[in-house]
Structure formats: structure tokens, C-alpha cells
Design a protein around this motif. Structure first.
Motif, PDB file in Angstrom:
ATOM      1  N   LYS A  44       0.826  -1.282   0.032  1.00 37.61           N
ATOM      2  CA  LYS A  44       0.047   0.067   0.113  1.00 37.61           C
ATOM      3  C   LYS A  44       0.836   1.246   0.022  1.00 37.61           C
ATOM      4  CE  LYS A  44      -3.796  -2.177   2.456  1.00 37.61           C
ATOM      5  NZ  LYS A  44      -3.063  -3.654   2.546  1.00 37.61           N
ATOM      6  N   LYS A  45       0.440   2.261  -0.333  1.00 38.32           N
ATOM      7  CA  LYS A  45       1.060   3.462  -0.586  1.00 38.32           C
ATOM      8  C   LYS A  45       1.596   3.922   0.633  1.00 38.32           C
ATOM      9  CE  LYS A  45       1.194   8.051  -2.846  1.00 38.32           C
ATOM     10  NZ  LYS A  45       0.423   8.791  -3.947  1.00 38.32           N
ATOM     11  N   GLU A  46       0.952   3.770   1.943  1.00 38.17           N
ATOM     12  CA  GLU A  46       1.490   4.289   3.030  1.00 38.17           C
ATOM     13  C   GLU A  46       2.666   3.179   3.764  1.00 38.17           C
ATOM     14  OE1 GLU A  46      -2.472   2.048   3.320  1.00 38.17           O
ATOM     15  OE2 GLU A  46      -1.849   3.957   2.250  1.00 38.17           O
ATOM     16  N   GLU A  47       2.767   2.000   3.008  1.00 37.49           N
ATOM     17  CA  GLU A  47       3.793   1.271   3.511  1.00 37.49           C
ATOM     18  C   GLU A  47       5.175   1.482   2.815  1.00 37.49           C
ATOM     19  OE1 GLU A  47       1.021  -2.727   4.338  1.00 37.49           O
ATOM     20  OE2 GLU A  47       2.092  -2.594   2.425  1.00 37.49           O
ATOM     21  N   ILE A  48       5.177   2.240   1.792  1.00 38.53           N
ATOM     22  CA  ILE A  48       6.219   2.776   1.040  1.00 38.53           C
ATOM     23  C   ILE A  48       6.753   4.047   1.386  1.00 38.53           C
ATOM     24  CG2 ILE A  48       7.148   3.171  -1.499  1.00 38.53           C
ATOM     25  CD1 ILE A  48       6.416   0.258  -0.894  1.00 38.53           C
ATOM     26  N   THR A  49       7.903   4.170   1.394  1.00 41.74           N
ATOM     27  CA  THR A  49       8.775   5.526   1.959  1.00 41.74           C
ATOM     28  C   THR A  49       8.727   6.519   0.843  1.00 41.74           C
ATOM     29  OG1 THR A  49      10.927   4.930   1.762  1.00 41.74           O
ATOM     30  CG2 THR A  49      10.000   4.695   3.823  1.00 41.74           C
ATOM     31  N   ASP A  50       9.042   5.870  -0.402  1.00 43.95           N
ATOM     32  CA  ASP A  50       9.018   6.910  -1.643  1.00 43.95           C
ATOM     33  C   ASP A  50       8.598   6.108  -2.671  1.00 43.95           C
ATOM     34  OD1 ASP A  50       9.803   8.338  -3.746  1.00 43.95           O
ATOM     35  OD2 ASP A  50      11.921   8.737  -3.114  1.00 43.95           O
ATOM     36  N   THR A  51       7.355   6.508  -3.093  1.00 40.82           N
ATOM     37  CA  THR A  51       6.580   5.689  -4.040  1.00 40.82           C
ATOM     38  C   THR A  51       7.254   5.822  -5.469  1.00 40.82           C
ATOM     39  OG1 THR A  51       4.282   5.634  -2.792  1.00 40.82           O
ATOM     40  CG2 THR A  51       4.393   5.089  -5.124  1.00 40.82           C
ATOM     41  N   ILE A  52       7.487   6.914  -5.675  1.00 38.47           N
ATOM     42  CA  ILE A  52       8.093   7.511  -6.994  1.00 38.47           C
ATOM     43  C   ILE A  52       9.248   6.447  -7.419  1.00 38.47           C
ATOM     44  CG2 ILE A  52       9.116   9.054  -8.465  1.00 38.47           C
ATOM     45  CD1 ILE A  52       7.033  11.129  -7.200  1.00 38.47           C
ATOM     46  N   GLN A  53      10.445   6.607  -6.421  1.00 38.60           N
ATOM     47  CA  GLN A  53      11.612   5.833  -6.566  1.00 38.60           C
ATOM     48  C   GLN A  53      11.168   4.421  -6.405  1.00 38.60           C
ATOM     49  OE1 GLN A  53      14.733   6.915  -7.289  1.00 38.60           O
ATOM     50  NE2 GLN A  53      13.469   8.821  -7.619  1.00 38.60           N
ATOM     51  N   TRP A  54      10.349   3.976  -5.765  1.00 35.48           N
ATOM     52  CA  TRP A  54       9.902   2.544  -5.687  1.00 35.48           C
ATOM     53  C   TRP A  54       9.424   1.889  -7.243  1.00 35.48           C
ATOM     54  CZ3 TRP A  54       9.622  -2.005  -2.600  1.00 35.48           C
ATOM     55  CH2 TRP A  54       8.782  -3.139  -3.036  1.00 35.48           C
ATOM     56  N   ASN A  55       8.494   2.741  -7.939  1.00 38.40           N
ATOM     57  CA  ASN A  55       8.072   2.576  -9.179  1.00 38.40           C
ATOM     58  C   ASN A  55       9.116   2.677 -10.051  1.00 38.40           C
ATOM     59  OD1 ASN A  55       5.806   2.168  -7.911  1.00 38.40           O
ATOM     60  ND2 ASN A  55       4.610   3.980  -8.623  1.00 38.40           N
ATOM     61  N   LYS A  56       9.840   3.804 -10.053  1.00 34.20           N
ATOM     62  CA  LYS A  56      11.040   3.802 -11.308  1.00 34.20           C
ATOM     63  C   LYS A  56      11.903   2.473 -11.107  1.00 34.20           C
ATOM     64  CE  LYS A  56      11.020   8.869 -11.684  1.00 34.20           C
ATOM     65  NZ  LYS A  56      11.854   9.999 -11.634  1.00 34.20           N
ATOM     66  N   LYS A  57      12.427   2.304  -9.858  1.00 32.32           N
ATOM     67  CA  LYS A  57      13.288   1.215 -10.093  1.00 32.32           C
ATOM     68  C   LYS A  57      12.911  -0.097 -10.186  1.00 32.32           C
ATOM     69  CE  LYS A  57      16.290   3.949  -6.934  1.00 32.32           C
ATOM     70  NZ  LYS A  57      17.239   3.792  -5.490  1.00 32.32           N
ATOM     71  N   HIS A  58      11.570  -0.181  -9.953  1.00 32.94           N
ATOM     72  CA  HIS A  58      10.934  -1.705 -10.449  1.00 32.94           C
ATOM     73  C   HIS A  58      10.960  -1.615 -11.953  1.00 32.94           C
ATOM     74  CE1 HIS A  58      10.167  -2.803  -6.526  1.00 32.94           C
ATOM     75  NE2 HIS A  58      10.087  -3.934  -6.874  1.00 32.94           N
ATOM     76  N   GLY A  59      10.586  -0.351 -12.409  1.00 33.81           N
ATOM     77  CA  GLY A  59      10.516  -0.225 -14.077  1.00 33.81           C
ATOM     78  C   GLY A  59      11.740  -0.318 -14.544  1.00 33.81           C
ATOM     79  N   VAL A  60      12.823   0.054 -14.136  1.00 31.08           N
ATOM     80  CA  VAL A  60      14.191  -0.099 -14.569  1.00 31.08           C
ATOM     81  C   VAL A  60      14.326  -1.675 -14.703  1.00 31.08           C
ATOM     82  CG1 VAL A  60      16.583   0.132 -14.521  1.00 31.08           C
ATOM     83  CG2 VAL A  60      15.128   2.337 -14.260  1.00 31.08           C
ATOM     84  N   ILE A  61      14.039  -2.530 -13.559  1.00 26.05           N
ATOM     85  CA  ILE A  61      14.244  -3.842 -13.582  1.00 26.05           C
ATOM     86  C   ILE A  61      13.798  -4.337 -14.709  1.00 26.05           C
ATOM     87  CG2 ILE A  61      13.896  -5.720 -11.990  1.00 26.05           C
ATOM     88  CD1 ILE A  61      14.382  -4.264  -9.553  1.00 26.05           C
ATOM     89  N   TRP A  62      12.577  -4.129 -15.059  1.00 28.14           N
ATOM     90  CA  TRP A  62      11.667  -4.841 -16.121  1.00 28.14           C
ATOM     91  C   TRP A  62      12.194  -4.241 -17.811  1.00 28.14           C
ATOM     92  CZ3 TRP A  62       8.971  -9.075 -15.719  1.00 28.14           C
ATOM     93  CH2 TRP A  62       8.531  -9.317 -14.267  1.00 28.14           C
ATOM     94  N   MET A  63      12.630  -3.045 -17.761  1.00 32.14           N
ATOM     95  CA  MET A  63      13.317  -2.430 -18.871  1.00 32.14           C
ATOM     96  C   MET A  63      14.488  -3.436 -19.184  1.00 32.14           C
ATOM     97  SD  MET A  63      12.226   1.357 -19.173  1.00 32.14           S
ATOM     98  CE  MET A  63      12.294   1.774 -17.561  1.00 32.14           C
ATOM     99  N   ILE A  64      15.305  -3.745 -18.239  1.00 35.89           N
ATOM    100  CA  ILE A  64      16.615  -4.287 -18.454  1.00 35.89           C
ATOM    101  C   ILE A  64      16.323  -5.792 -18.458  1.00 35.89           C
ATOM    102  CG2 ILE A  64      18.736  -5.124 -17.102  1.00 35.89           C
ATOM    103  CD1 ILE A  64      18.694  -2.292 -15.648  1.00 35.89           C
ATOM    104  N   TYR A  65      15.491  -6.203 -18.084  1.00 39.84           N
ATOM    105  CA  TYR A  65      14.990  -7.821 -18.310  1.00 39.84           C
ATOM    106  C   TYR A  65      14.498  -7.829 -19.893  1.00 39.84           C
ATOM    107  CZ  TYR A  65      12.749 -12.471 -17.926  1.00 39.84           C
ATOM    108  OH  TYR A  65      12.616 -13.513 -18.106  1.00 39.84           O
ATOM    109  N   GLY A  66      13.723  -6.919 -20.373  1.00 39.12           N
ATOM    110  CA  GLY A  66      13.512  -7.118 -21.985  1.00 39.12           C
ATOM    111  C   GLY A  66      14.598  -6.991 -22.658  1.00 39.12           C
TER     112      GLY A  66
END
Length: 118
Positions: A44-66
Motif C-alpha cells: 500500500k502507498k502508506e507502506e512505502i517511503t518513496d513511491t516514485i523511486q519504488w516504481n522507477k526502480k522496479h520499472g528499470v528492472i523490467w526494462m533491463i529484463y526486456g
């Protein structure tokens, strides 16, 4: 390039593109935390300290995988023997998976609040 290689290229490229698109959508998401495993609800959003960085870093993981999937195909294509061809083509799909899981768990440690912090 024979017809089997062309078909393989099309299939691999579509799969790689799907992974990159998943990464782009996660990278661009600023509203709520994205998930990593499809059988586990994202935090949940309240469980994450920085949602934007969380999402960006997960996005990078998937882009690198592709990119790894696509690169594995092309590295396999230029290999002189069938063994190395298969090794790189399958490796481009399988070898990054443990690194993705490790990266995700590092992000969990970095960005997910501990239960007593809530």
C-alpha cells in the motif's frame, strides 16, 4: 537468416517488448506502488517511503529484463555452434530472473516501512 530464425526473432522481440512496456508503465506510475510478483498484492502507498523511486526502480528492472531477452537472442544468433546459440537464447530469459528477485528484495528492504513504523 532462415524462416525459423525470423519466427524466433518475432516471438522474442514481442516478449521483450512486453517486458519493456511493463517497465515503462511502472516507471511512469506516480500514483500507487507497483507490484513485482503477480500472485502477491503490491504494498500500500502508506507502506512505502518513496513511491516514485519504488516504481522507477522496479520499472528499470523490467526494462533491463526486456533488453536481456532481446540481447540473448542476438548473441545466440551470432554464435558459431548450436550449443552456444541455445545457451545465450535461453540464458537471456533465465539468467536475469534471480537478479531481478534479489533487486526486488533489496528495494523492499530500502523502501517498505517496517510494521512498527506504521
Amino acid at each position: 537468416m532462415n524462416s525459423e530464425m525470423i519466427m524466433g526473432l518475432v516471438v522474442i522481440s514481442v516478449v521483450a517488448l512486453i517486458m519493456v512496456l511493463i517497465g515503462i508503465s511502472q516507471f511512469a506510475n506516480k500514483d500507487k506502488p507497483v507490484g513485482f510478483y503477480n500472485v502477491v498484492d503490491p504494498p500500500k502507498k502508506e507502506e512505502i517511503t518513496d513511491t516514485i523511486q519504488w516504481n522507477k526502480k522496479h520499472g528499470v528492472i523490467w526494462m533491463i529484463y526486456g533488453g536481456c531477452i532481446e540481447a540473448g537472442f542476438w548473441l545466440g544468433y551470432i554464435m558459431p555452434t548450436e550449443f552456444w546459440e541455445v545457451f545465450f537464447m535461453i540464458g537471456g530469459v533465465l539468467f536475469p530472473l534471480p537478479l531481478m528477485v534479489i533487486s526486488h528484495h533489496r528495494l523492499v528492504k530500502k523502501y517498505v516501512r517496517k510494521t512498527q513504523d506504521l
